[in-house]
Design a protein around this motif. Structure first.
Motif: not given
Length: 133
Positions: A39-46, A84-91, A93-99, A105-109
């Motif tokens: 994640g972050g600016l700029p997108s290296t993949h792009t 897709l990768r932003r949704k993975i980061g959101v998931h 974050e939720v799993l980390n809170k549950l645990q 890693r939460e910073r995705m997309g």
């Protein structure tokens, strides 16, 4: 040779910009290194995929089937980076809170701004490689 070199240059330029921007945001070089990830600016993949696509467009033509194929792949990369990768980061974050601990890693997309900046980096590098090198 420039066909092989361009993706590495795009990766280095984009990663260096990301490190510099994150260092300025955090106020230290250590903080800049810590914030680099998927994640972050700029997108290296792009930046990597768009540099190749724009290089081809500037070198050969923007109006042929090969450029269209490259543009299609670039759009898939962008959709993956934003959705897709932003949704993975959101998931994560939720799993980390549950645990009750940060395991995943939460910073995705990327945001649209980060993707746009990656496109600009790719456009500039593609143009430089096509016209100057």
């Amino acid at each position: 040779m420039k066909y092989i070199l361009l993706p590495f240059v795009a990766w280095i330029v984009s990663g260096s910009l990301k490190f510099l921007i994150n260092s300025l945001k955090s106020g230290s070089l250590k903080g800049g290194k810590k914030l680099i990830g998927y994640g972050g600016l700029p997108s290296t993949h792009t930046a990597i995929i768009s540099s190749a696509v724009f290089f081809y467009g500037f070198s050969e033509s923007f109006f042929n089937s090969t450029f269209t194929l490259g543009l299609s792949v670039m759009m898939l990369f962008i959709m993956d980076a934003h959705n897709l990768r932003r949704k993975i980061g959101v998931h994560a974050e939720v799993l980390n809170k549950l645990q009750n601990e940060t395991v995943l890693r939460e910073r995705m997309g990327h945001t649209w701004l980060e993707i746009f900046c990656g496109l600009i980096v790719g456009l500039i590098l593609g143009y430089i490689f096509a016209k100057i090198l």
